[in-house]
Design a protein around this motif. Structure first.
Motif, PDB file in Angstrom:
ATOM      1  N   THR A 256       0.833  -1.198   0.000  1.00  0.00           N
ATOM      2  CA  THR A 256       0.000   0.000   0.000  1.00  0.00           C
ATOM      3  C   THR A 256       0.869   1.250   0.000  1.00  0.00           C
ATOM      4  O   THR A 256       2.026   1.234   0.425  1.00  0.00           O
ATOM      5  N   LYS A 257       0.281   2.341  -0.463  1.00  0.00           N
ATOM      6  CA  LYS A 257       0.997   3.609  -0.447  1.00  0.00           C
ATOM      7  C   LYS A 257       1.318   4.024   0.983  1.00  0.00           C
ATOM      8  O   LYS A 257       2.383   4.587   1.246  1.00  0.00           O
ATOM      9  N   SER A 258       0.429   3.737   1.911  1.00  0.00           N
ATOM     10  CA  SER A 258       0.679   4.064   3.314  1.00  0.00           C
ATOM     11  C   SER A 258       1.908   3.333   3.845  1.00  0.00           C
ATOM     12  O   SER A 258       2.704   3.897   4.609  1.00  0.00           O
ATOM     13  N   GLU A 259       2.075   2.081   3.436  1.00  0.00           N
ATOM     14  CA  GLU A 259       3.257   1.318   3.861  1.00  0.00           C
ATOM     15  C   GLU A 259       4.528   1.916   3.271  1.00  0.00           C
ATOM     16  O   GLU A 259       5.566   2.002   3.953  1.00  0.00           O
ATOM     17  N   ILE A 260       4.461   2.346   2.005  1.00  0.00           N
ATOM     18  CA  ILE A 260       5.627   2.964   1.367  1.00  0.00           C
ATOM     19  C   ILE A 260       6.009   4.246   2.087  1.00  0.00           C
ATOM     20  O   ILE A 260       7.182   4.488   2.391  1.00  0.00           O
ATOM     21  N   ILE A 261       5.016   5.075   2.404  1.00  0.00           N
ATOM     22  CA  ILE A 261       5.288   6.338   3.101  1.00  0.00           C
ATOM     23  C   ILE A 261       5.895   6.072   4.463  1.00  0.00           C
ATOM     24  O   ILE A 261       6.841   6.746   4.893  1.00  0.00           O
ATOM     25  N   ALA A 262       5.368   5.062   5.172  1.00  0.00           N
ATOM     26  CA  ALA A 262       5.857   4.752   6.518  1.00  0.00           C
ATOM     27  C   ALA A 262       7.305   4.274   6.501  1.00  0.00           C
ATOM     28  O   ALA A 262       8.073   4.548   7.431  1.00  0.00           O
ATOM     29  N   ASN A 263       7.674   3.553   5.431  1.00  0.00           N
ATOM     30  CA  ASN A 263       9.026   2.984   5.362  1.00  0.00           C
ATOM     31  C   ASN A 263      10.028   3.900   4.664  1.00  0.00           C
ATOM     32  O   ASN A 263      11.224   3.618   4.664  1.00  0.00           O
ATOM     33  N   GLN A 264       9.546   4.960   4.061  1.00  0.00           N
ATOM     34  CA  GLN A 264      10.417   5.863   3.306  1.00  0.00           C
ATOM     35  C   GLN A 264      10.800   7.029   4.203  1.00  0.00           C
ATOM     36  O   GLN A 264      10.067   7.985   4.361  1.00  0.00           O
ATOM     37  N   GLU A 265      11.976   6.932   4.811  1.00  0.00           N
ATOM     38  CA  GLU A 265      12.396   7.920   5.803  1.00  0.00           C
ATOM     39  C   GLU A 265      13.293   9.009   5.217  1.00  0.00           C
ATOM     40  O   GLU A 265      13.758   9.880   5.936  1.00  0.00           O
ATOM     41  N   HIS A 266      13.561   8.918   3.929  1.00  0.00           N
ATOM     42  CA  HIS A 266      14.473   9.868   3.277  1.00  0.00           C
ATOM     43  C   HIS A 266      15.835   9.887   3.972  1.00  0.00           C
ATOM     44  O   HIS A 266      16.421  10.930   4.211  1.00  0.00           O
ATOM     45  N   LYS A 267      16.301   8.683   4.244  1.00  0.00           N
ATOM     46  CA  LYS A 267      17.636   8.515   4.799  1.00  0.00           C
ATOM     47  C   LYS A 267      18.600   8.156   3.673  1.00  0.00           C
ATOM     48  O   LYS A 267      18.199   7.558   2.681  1.00  0.00           O
ATOM     49  N   PRO A 268      19.871   8.508   3.823  1.00  0.00           N
ATOM     50  CA  PRO A 268      20.829   8.171   2.765  1.00  0.00           C
ATOM     51  C   PRO A 268      21.035   6.671   2.653  1.00  0.00           C
ATOM     52  O   PRO A 268      21.076   5.963   3.665  1.00  0.00           O
ATOM     53  N   ILE A 269      21.160   6.194   1.410  1.00  0.00           N
ATOM     54  CA  ILE A 269      21.432   4.770   1.186  1.00  0.00           C
ATOM     55  C   ILE A 269      22.896   4.564   0.806  1.00  0.00           C
ATOM     56  O   ILE A 269      23.338   3.433   0.637  1.00  0.00           O
ATOM     57  N   VAL A 270      23.634   5.661   0.646  1.00  0.00           N
ATOM     58  CA  VAL A 270      25.077   5.610   0.404  1.00  0.00           C
ATOM     59  C   VAL A 270      25.751   6.607   1.336  1.00  0.00           C
ATOM     60  O   VAL A 270      25.097   7.497   1.895  1.00  0.00           O
ATOM     61  N   ASP A 271      27.050   6.440   1.509  1.00  0.00           N
ATOM     62  CA  ASP A 271      27.832   7.399   2.294  1.00  0.00           C
ATOM     63  C   ASP A 271      28.254   8.515   1.340  1.00  0.00           C
ATOM     64  O   ASP A 271      29.269   8.405   0.657  1.00  0.00           O
ATOM     65  N   ALA A 272      27.447   9.557   1.274  1.00  0.00           N
ATOM     66  CA  ALA A 272      27.680  10.633   0.305  1.00  0.00           C
ATOM     67  C   ALA A 272      28.334  11.839   0.962  1.00  0.00           C
ATOM     68  O   ALA A 272      27.889  12.299   2.022  1.00  0.00           O
ATOM     69  N   PHE A 273      29.373  12.342   0.329  1.00  0.00           N
ATOM     70  CA  PHE A 273      29.980  13.618   0.715  1.00  0.00           C
ATOM     71  C   PHE A 273      29.550  14.634  -0.332  1.00  0.00           C
ATOM     72  O   PHE A 273      29.922  14.518  -1.503  1.00  0.00           O
ATOM     73  N   ILE A 274      28.725  15.597   0.073  1.00  0.00           N
ATOM     74  CA  ILE A 274      28.152  16.548  -0.879  1.00  0.00           C
ATOM     75  C   ILE A 274      28.932  17.856  -0.816  1.00  0.00           C
ATOM     76  O   ILE A 274      28.950  18.541   0.210  1.00  0.00           O
ATOM     77  N   LEU A 275      29.568  18.162  -1.919  1.00  0.00           N
ATOM     78  CA  LEU A 275      30.416  19.342  -2.040  1.00  0.00           C
ATOM     79  C   LEU A 275      29.744  20.364  -2.952  1.00  0.00           C
ATOM     80  O   LEU A 275      29.369  20.039  -4.077  1.00  0.00           O
ATOM     81  N   GLY A 276      29.578  21.585  -2.470  1.00  0.00           N
ATOM     82  CA  GLY A 276      28.963  22.634  -3.257  1.00  0.00           C
ATOM     83  C   GLY A 276      29.973  23.672  -3.705  1.00  0.00           C
ATOM     84  O   GLY A 276      30.645  24.296  -2.880  1.00  0.00           O
ATOM     85  N   CYS A 277      30.106  23.846  -5.009  1.00  0.00           N
ATOM     86  CA  CYS A 277      31.023  24.850  -5.547  1.00  0.00           C
ATOM     87  C   CYS A 277      30.307  26.197  -5.584  1.00  0.00           C
ATOM     88  O   CYS A 277      29.190  26.303  -6.093  1.00  0.00           O
TER      89      CYS A 277
END
Length: 306
Positions: free
Chosen positions: A171-192
């Motif tokens: 269900t869409k409700s299950e997707i929303i509940a499990n989607q925490e917008h957490k990183p799935i990779v170890d990203a270093f974000i550099l802004g020029c």
């Protein structure tokens, strides 16, 4: 988690040459995070890197589509994640370079995108035979939370919620509940970045150089080849502004000024978006000490144990 170096920044800030330099030093391979550079033939207006500028650094997600094709953030997520896996398996460093914020975030965070209704004509035929009340009643049988939260007149959202369950059994409700917008990779974000007045002047000069390099002719060729201003590819800054010029309602100078203005406005929005949406490390491209320190930060991050 896999390590991914992300380099973002507005047009004309100098991220292309900086990313090449870092890729050389860090054994990196580059995934373009630009929403227009995926299209063949849209070279000058998108600021696409030239083959001789790549200095033998592999680049991906460039020139993979025709200008009449559609490309979504979900498509980029799929392509970029595949390349991250491949690059990591080669013991190289994946580097995403670009300025499309949602593309970046969708790739490195746990975003889940809904299925597109036109992919399932049989289901759409089924939904079309149902009234809005029927859709609500049907949705209540497996996702009462969404049935209660979606307005009965919002037919599009009702259909999407039904489609998700009918194609995934989730269900869409299950997707929303499990989607925490957490990183799935170890990203270093550099802004020029650059001081705002310096950046804006460089943007103005960059647009003038694009025109001198043949941007008008590039757009003209695209149109002759059947590309329309309504196509997704032509919605990018540097392309959409030419419609009035080719319709003979605005002058060349007015077109140039519109591209410059829209580019400056977009740069401002990019700063706001990345500051609010990501843990970003800004580096002033005019400050050699800052660049040196940033490289040290990247090395420390890269050498950090998992």
């Amino acid at each position: 988690m896999k390590k991914v170096l992300v380099i973002v920044g507005p047009t004309a800030v100098g991220k292309t040459s900086f990313s090449i330099e870092l890729a050389k030093q860090l054994n990196g391979e580059i995934i373009s995070g630009d929403s227009i550079q995926v299209y063949r033939g849209l070279d000058i207006g998108s600021g696409k890197i030239k083959p001789d500028e790549m200095r033998d650094i592999p680049h991906y997600c460039i020139d993979i589509l025709e200008p009449t094709d559609n490309y979504s953030v979900a498509d980029f997520q799929l392509h970029a994640r595949e390349k991250i896996d491949e690059i990591t398996e080669r013991n190289c460093l994946p580097m995403i370079v670009g300025g499309t914020g949602l593309y970046i975030k969708a790739c490195v965070y746990d975003y889940v995108f809904e299925k597109q209704p036109d992919e399932y004509p049989e289901l759409i035929k089924k939904y079309e035979s149902m009234t809005n009340d029927d859709l609500v009643d049907y949705l209540k049988t497996f996702d009462n939370e969404q049935a209660m939260s979606i307005h009965p007149n919002n037919r599009k959202r009702l259909i999407r919620a039904c489609l998700i369950y009918d194609t995934t059994s989730i269900t869409k409700s299950e997707i929303i509940a499990n989607q925490e917008h957490k990183p799935i990779v170890d990203a270093f974000i550099l802004g020029c970045t650059l001081p705002r007045d310096v950046l804006y002047e460089r943007i103005n000069q960059r647009v003038e150089k694009m025109v001198n390099d043949g941007l008008e002719q590039e757009v003209q060729t695209l149109i002759k080849n059947g590309v329309k201003f309504t196509d997704q590819a032509m919605q990018g800054i540097g392309y959409r502004e030419w419609q009035g010029y080719f319709n003979k309602t605005v002058s060349l100078q007015e077109t140039i000024e519109e591209i410059q203005k829209h580019s400056r406005q977009f740069a401002k929005r990019q700063y706001t978006w990345f500051n609010n949406q990501t843990p970003i490390h800004w580096v002033d491209m005019n400050d050699e000490d800052s660049i040196k320190k940033t490289k040290e930060l990247i090395e420390n991050w890269r050498n950090k144990s998992e």
